[in-house]
Write a protein that holds these residues in place. Structure first.
Motif, PDB file in Angstrom:
ATOM      1  N   VAL A 305       7.073   1.037   2.571  1.00  0.00           N
ATOM      2  CA  VAL A 305       7.126   2.509   2.544  1.00  0.00           C
ATOM      3  C   VAL A 305       8.562   2.996   2.638  1.00  0.00           C
ATOM      4  O   VAL A 305       8.984   3.883   1.897  1.00  0.00           O
ATOM      5  CB  VAL A 305       6.283   3.095   3.697  1.00  0.00           C
ATOM      6  N   ASP A 306       9.364   2.391   3.525  1.00  0.00           N
ATOM      7  CA  ASP A 306      10.758   2.816   3.703  1.00  0.00           C
ATOM      8  C   ASP A 306      11.519   1.678   4.377  1.00  0.00           C
ATOM      9  O   ASP A 306      11.106   1.193   5.424  1.00  0.00           O
ATOM     10  CB  ASP A 306      10.821   4.082   4.560  1.00  0.00           C
ATOM     11  N   THR A 307      12.621   1.287   3.776  1.00  0.00           N
ATOM     12  CA  THR A 307      13.476   0.254   4.380  1.00  0.00           C
ATOM     13  C   THR A 307      14.815   0.839   4.826  1.00  0.00           C
ATOM     14  O   THR A 307      15.718   0.101   5.202  1.00  0.00           O
ATOM     15  CB  THR A 307      13.734  -0.896   3.390  1.00  0.00           C
ATOM     16  N   PHE A 309      15.501   2.557   7.454  1.00  0.00           N
ATOM     17  CA  PHE A 309      15.707   2.466   8.897  1.00  0.00           C
ATOM     18  C   PHE A 309      14.735   1.439   9.442  1.00  0.00           C
ATOM     19  O   PHE A 309      13.765   1.055   8.773  1.00  0.00           O
ATOM     20  CB  PHE A 309      15.520   3.832   9.572  1.00  0.00           C
ATOM     21  N   VAL A 310      15.001   0.948  10.634  1.00  0.00           N
ATOM     22  CA  VAL A 310      14.206  -0.132  11.209  1.00  0.00           C
ATOM     23  C   VAL A 310      12.990   0.458  11.910  1.00  0.00           C
ATOM     24  O   VAL A 310      13.105   1.198  12.884  1.00  0.00           O
ATOM     25  CB  VAL A 310      15.035  -0.959  12.209  1.00  0.00           C
ATOM     26  N   ASN A 311      11.813   0.121  11.383  1.00  0.00           N
ATOM     27  CA  ASN A 311      10.555   0.531  11.992  1.00  0.00           C
ATOM     28  C   ASN A 311       9.478  -0.392  11.476  1.00  0.00           C
ATOM     29  O   ASN A 311       9.302  -0.547  10.267  1.00  0.00           O
ATOM     30  CB  ASN A 311      10.231   1.986  11.650  1.00  0.00           C
ATOM     31  N   LYS A 312       8.713  -1.013  12.386  1.00  0.00           N
ATOM     32  CA  LYS A 312       7.800  -2.065  11.947  1.00  0.00           C
ATOM     33  C   LYS A 312       6.661  -1.541  11.079  1.00  0.00           C
ATOM     34  O   LYS A 312       6.097  -2.279  10.280  1.00  0.00           O
ATOM     35  CB  LYS A 312       7.247  -2.828  13.145  1.00  0.00           C
ATOM     36  N   VAL A 313       6.308  -0.263  11.224  1.00  0.00           N
ATOM     37  CA  VAL A 313       5.266   0.318  10.373  1.00  0.00           C
ATOM     38  C   VAL A 313       5.835   0.633   9.000  1.00  0.00           C
ATOM     39  O   VAL A 313       5.293   0.230   7.966  1.00  0.00           O
ATOM     40  CB  VAL A 313       4.671   1.581  11.028  1.00  0.00           C
ATOM     41  N   SER A 314       6.959   1.347   8.960  1.00  0.00           N
ATOM     42  CA  SER A 314       7.571   1.745   7.697  1.00  0.00           C
ATOM     43  C   SER A 314       8.046   0.543   6.895  1.00  0.00           C
ATOM     44  O   SER A 314       8.006   0.557   5.655  1.00  0.00           O
ATOM     45  CB  SER A 314       8.760   2.680   7.967  1.00  0.00           C
ATOM     46  N   ASN A 315       8.505  -0.495   7.589  1.00  0.00           N
ATOM     47  CA  ASN A 315       9.046  -1.674   6.916  1.00  0.00           C
ATOM     48  C   ASN A 315       7.971  -2.683   6.522  1.00  0.00           C
ATOM     49  O   ASN A 315       8.235  -3.590   5.721  1.00  0.00           O
ATOM     50  CB  ASN A 315      10.056  -2.392   7.827  1.00  0.00           C
ATOM     51  N   PHE A 316       6.762  -2.539   7.063  1.00  0.00           N
ATOM     52  CA  PHE A 316       5.736  -3.567   6.871  1.00  0.00           C
ATOM     53  C   PHE A 316       4.734  -3.222   5.774  1.00  0.00           C
ATOM     54  O   PHE A 316       4.460  -4.038   4.886  1.00  0.00           O
ATOM     55  CB  PHE A 316       4.992  -3.804   8.187  1.00  0.00           C
ATOM     56  N   SER A 318       3.066  -1.647   2.446  1.00  0.00           N
ATOM     57  CA  SER A 318       3.569  -1.297   1.117  1.00  0.00           C
ATOM     58  C   SER A 318       3.063   0.070   0.678  1.00  0.00           C
ATOM     59  O   SER A 318       2.038   0.571   1.163  1.00  0.00           O
ATOM     60  CB  SER A 318       3.138  -2.348   0.091  1.00  0.00           C
ATOM     61  N   LYS A 319       3.790   0.655  -0.266  1.00  0.00           N
ATOM     62  CA  LYS A 319       3.370   1.936  -0.832  1.00  0.00           C
ATOM     63  C   LYS A 319       2.015   1.791  -1.529  1.00  0.00           C
ATOM     64  O   LYS A 319       1.161   2.679  -1.433  1.00  0.00           O
ATOM     65  CB  LYS A 319       4.419   2.440  -1.818  1.00  0.00           C
ATOM     66  N   ALA A 320       1.814   0.680  -2.207  1.00  0.00           N
ATOM     67  CA  ALA A 320       0.548   0.466  -2.919  1.00  0.00           C
ATOM     68  C   ALA A 320      -0.630   0.422  -1.939  1.00  0.00           C
ATOM     69  O   ALA A 320      -1.691   0.999  -2.201  1.00  0.00           O
ATOM     70  CB  ALA A 320       0.614  -0.821  -3.733  1.00  0.00           C
ATOM     71  N   TYR A 321      -0.423  -0.277  -0.818  1.00  0.00           N
ATOM     72  CA  TYR A 321      -1.498  -0.378   0.158  1.00  0.00           C
ATOM     73  C   TYR A 321      -1.786   0.974   0.808  1.00  0.00           C
ATOM     74  O   TYR A 321      -2.952   1.385   0.949  1.00  0.00           O
ATOM     75  CB  TYR A 321      -1.138  -1.404   1.228  1.00  0.00           C
ATOM     76  N   LEU A 322      -0.722   1.711   1.155  1.00  0.00           N
ATOM     77  CA  LEU A 322      -0.919   3.024   1.771  1.00  0.00           C
ATOM     78  C   LEU A 322      -1.571   3.986   0.779  1.00  0.00           C
ATOM     79  O   LEU A 322      -2.424   4.795   1.159  1.00  0.00           O
ATOM     80  CB  LEU A 322       0.409   3.587   2.272  1.00  0.00           C
ATOM     81  N   ARG A 323      -1.217   3.880  -0.492  1.00  0.00           N
ATOM     82  CA  ARG A 323      -1.875   4.712  -1.505  1.00  0.00           C
ATOM     83  C   ARG A 323      -3.367   4.383  -1.568  1.00  0.00           C
ATOM     84  O   ARG A 323      -4.223   5.279  -1.611  1.00  0.00           O
ATOM     85  CB  ARG A 323      -1.240   4.518  -2.879  1.00  0.00           C
ATOM     86  N   HIS A 324      -3.688   3.097  -1.583  1.00  0.00           N
ATOM     87  CA  HIS A 324      -5.088   2.680  -1.614  1.00  0.00           C
ATOM     88  C   HIS A 324      -5.859   3.253  -0.425  1.00  0.00           C
ATOM     89  O   HIS A 324      -6.965   3.791  -0.582  1.00  0.00           O
ATOM     90  CB  HIS A 324      -5.173   1.145  -1.608  1.00  0.00           C
ATOM     91  N   LEU A 325      -5.290   3.154   0.774  1.00  0.00           N
ATOM     92  CA  LEU A 325      -5.953   3.675   1.967  1.00  0.00           C
ATOM     93  C   LEU A 325      -6.137   5.188   1.877  1.00  0.00           C
ATOM     94  O   LEU A 325      -7.183   5.729   2.259  1.00  0.00           O
ATOM     95  CB  LEU A 325      -5.135   3.341   3.213  1.00  0.00           C
ATOM     96  N   THR A 326      -5.124   5.869   1.357  1.00  0.00           N
ATOM     97  CA  THR A 326      -5.173   7.331   1.258  1.00  0.00           C
ATOM     98  C   THR A 326      -6.235   7.774   0.261  1.00  0.00           C
ATOM     99  O   THR A 326      -7.052   8.657   0.559  1.00  0.00           O
ATOM    100  CB  THR A 326      -3.794   7.881   0.844  1.00  0.00           C
TER     101      THR A 326
END
Length: 376
Positions: A305-307, A309-316, A318-326
């Motif tokens: 989603v975003d690299t 800044f350091v954040n285990k949710v944003s860095n872990f 993927s955009k594709a997976y979050l789109r699928h969930l949404t």
């Protein structure tokens, strides 16, 4: 509460400071996640601390008063114990919520009579009553009861409303100063500048509020529909008057760009529902710009989603997976997106603080405003 100003930016009015409360230290500038009814929507307290790195959250007097009610909160030992959040809390006074109930409330000198949005029952908020309610909720920082004017409104209405807010403020202060907190720690009180979008009224209100000598001051009645440039103009007029040695809180603002511009004008504290509300609708704020995760273009994008800044949710994830969930309306989508957006907001104000301390805030701010405002 104690506020210490550590550094001012040489090319703007941006400041880095710290606020000491009985529930911990808040490093400014700061963004406060909104926990309207005792919950930052879709985010567990554990994630608020570890991932979002929130230092203070906001609760809403109107909503908490109606549900779960003051009896429950008092029996629990205050909002901190009720929710399991052991860091600072700020409560707004309910003035904005009453403003939003335009069709079901009546304002007079004594206060406001309104109907509950839950069951239609009738209630009465007075300045004194709102102080008592916030004492019972137990926030570290409590706000004056004010009237938030709509935009646009006529000068005559704005003036009368401002003067009513000032009279209510004096009643709030009297009640606050003659009462004590209920749970063994200190609470502090912020008055609110009003005056709509009129320079003479904003300046008069800021001067009146500054004269009260409270521990901090808030700027209300903005981000209610006026153009962004007008909001910045109002903010600058007010910050030029409010005392430098007290924290300044711009209520209900806003986008990442809004926050950066207001920091440059000398604001220290912010809150807004935007990062969580927009997250639940699939809008992500990132270090490279704004993403609508529902768009087809992210369907096969397996990058995080975003690299930036350091954040285990944003860095872990993927955009594709979050789109699928949404698209699938999975509850996890709201959780991931909300944690990401809040983490980004806290990262952004943290970076602003670092840049102020390093002496290169103005240059960095101008670059970041361009980046965070673009649609990807």
């Amino acid at each position: 509460m104690k506020f210490t100003l550590h550094q001012k930016d040489a090319k703007s009015n941006a400041r880095a400071g710290s606020i000491v409360t009985d529930h911990g230290i808040i490093e400014t500038p700061i963004f406060m996640p909104v926990g309207t009814a005792g919950s930052v929507k879709a985010v567990h307290q554990r994630e608020l601390k570890k991932d979002v790195k929130a230092q203070i959250i906001l609760g809403n007097t109107y909503h908490l008063y109606l549900r779960p009610g003051l009896d429950i909160i008092e029996k629990a030992g205050g909002l901190h114990r009720f929710t399991g959040w052991d860091k600072p809390i700020l409560t707004d006074s309910g003035g904005y919520q009453v403003f939003s109930l335009a069709g079901t409330r009546k304002i007079n000198e004594e206060g406001v009579v309104f109907k509950s949005h839950i069951d239609g029952s009738k209630h009465h908020f007075t300045p004194e009553g709102v102080m008592d309610i916030q004492r019972t909720i137990g926030a570290d920082i409590i706000m004056a009861f004010d009237e938030c004017t709509p935009y646009p409104c006529e000068w005559d209405y704005a003036k009368a409303s401002m003067e009513l807010t000032h009279r209510w403020l004096q009643r709030c202060q009297t009640r606050f100063d003659e009462t004590e907190g209920k749970y063994g720690y200190k609470q502090t009180f912020f008055p609110i500048v009003q005056g709509s979008v009129y320079k003479d009224l904003r300046k008069a209100s800021a001067e009146f509020i500054a004269q009260q000598g409270r521990d901090g001051n808030a700027i209300g009645g903005l981000s209610v529909g006026e153009p962004a440039e007008m909001m910045y103009e109002m903010t600058e007029w007010v910050t030029d008057i409010l005392p430098e040695d007290k924290p300044r809180y711009l209520m209900g603002v806003g986008t990442p760009a809004n926050i950066l511009e207001a920091i440059a004008l000398g604001v220290d504290m912010f809150d807004c529902v935007m990062p969580t509300r927009n997250a639940r609708n699939g809008m992500l704020f990132t270090t490279e710009g704004i993403i609508n995760i529902r768009n087809e273009k992210w369907k096969e994008d397996f990058s995080p989603v975003d690299t930036g800044f350091v954040n285990k949710v944003s860095n872990f994830y993927s955009k594709a997976y979050l789109r699928h969930l949404t698209i699938s309306k999975e509850m996890l989508a709201a959780q991931i997106a909300s944690i990401h957006n809040l983490s980004f907001y806290l990262w952004l104000v943290g970076q602003a603080r670092e840049r102020i301390l390093a002496g290169d805030f103005a240059t960095w701010k101008n670059q970041m405003v361009q980046k965070v405002s673009q649609r990807l």
